[in-house]
Design a protein around this motif. Sequence first.
Motif, PDB file in Angstrom:
ATOM      1  N   VAL A  87       0.859  -1.169   0.000  1.00 51.96           N
ATOM      2  CA  VAL A  87       0.000   0.000   0.000  1.00 51.96           C
ATOM      3  C   VAL A  87       0.895   1.218   0.000  1.00 51.96           C
ATOM      4  O   VAL A  87       1.742   1.358   0.879  1.00 51.96           O
ATOM      5  CB  VAL A  87      -0.943   0.029   1.217  1.00 51.96           C
ATOM      6  CG1 VAL A  87      -1.784   1.285   1.209  1.00 51.96           C
ATOM      7  CG2 VAL A  87      -1.795  -1.231   1.278  1.00 51.96           C
ATOM      8  N   GLN A  88       0.743   2.076  -0.988  1.00 53.74           N
ATOM      9  CA  GLN A  88       1.553   3.287  -1.065  1.00 53.74           C
ATOM     10  C   GLN A  88       0.696   4.479  -0.709  1.00 53.74           C
ATOM     11  O   GLN A  88      -0.404   4.662  -1.256  1.00 53.74           O
ATOM     12  CB  GLN A  88       2.109   3.454  -2.479  1.00 53.74           C
ATOM     13  CG  GLN A  88       3.040   4.630  -2.593  1.00 53.74           C
ATOM     14  CD  GLN A  88       3.673   4.682  -3.979  1.00 53.74           C
ATOM     15  OE1 GLN A  88       3.310   3.938  -4.870  1.00 53.74           O
ATOM     16  NE2 GLN A  88       4.628   5.571  -4.145  1.00 53.74           N
ATOM     17  N   VAL A  89       1.164   5.306   0.227  1.00 50.41           N
ATOM     18  CA  VAL A  89       0.443   6.481   0.687  1.00 50.41           C
ATOM     19  C   VAL A  89       1.162   7.698   0.138  1.00 50.41           C
ATOM     20  O   VAL A  89       2.374   7.881   0.407  1.00 50.41           O
ATOM     21  CB  VAL A  89       0.368   6.528   2.222  1.00 50.41           C
ATOM     22  CG1 VAL A  89      -0.368   7.770   2.682  1.00 50.41           C
ATOM     23  CG2 VAL A  89      -0.288   5.273   2.757  1.00 50.41           C
ATOM     24  N   ALA A  90       0.460   8.522  -0.597  1.00 53.39           N
ATOM     25  CA  ALA A  90       1.050   9.738  -1.174  1.00 53.39           C
ATOM     26  C   ALA A  90       1.085  10.835  -0.106  1.00 53.39           C
ATOM     27  O   ALA A  90       0.107  11.028   0.602  1.00 53.39           O
ATOM     28  CB  ALA A  90       0.260  10.193  -2.386  1.00 53.39           C
TER      29      ALA A  90
END
Length: 92
Positions: A87-90
């Motif tokens: 999961v990539q969080v900007a």
Amino acid sequence: MTSRVVPAILLLLLVVIHAQLWVGRGSLPNVSALQRKLDQQRSANQQARRVNEQLASEVEDLRAGLGMVEERARIELGMVKPNEIFVQVAPR
């Protein structure tokens, strides 16, 4: 006449030595330019020394264990273990 030759020769030598001081190989401007180049080279050497120390530290960390290799692979390559969800969080 010989009484005038000696002072004339000495005066000529003084002029030559004085000219060398201002425009010759060891002149003051030449020495200051060389000093600036030396300072720049020392600064570049110091920076290269810091980079080399950092790289040596990273190599030592990589040799020490696989945890560092896994961490770098996760950060730089986005490695994901089996049965793991990425999961990539900007940033805002």
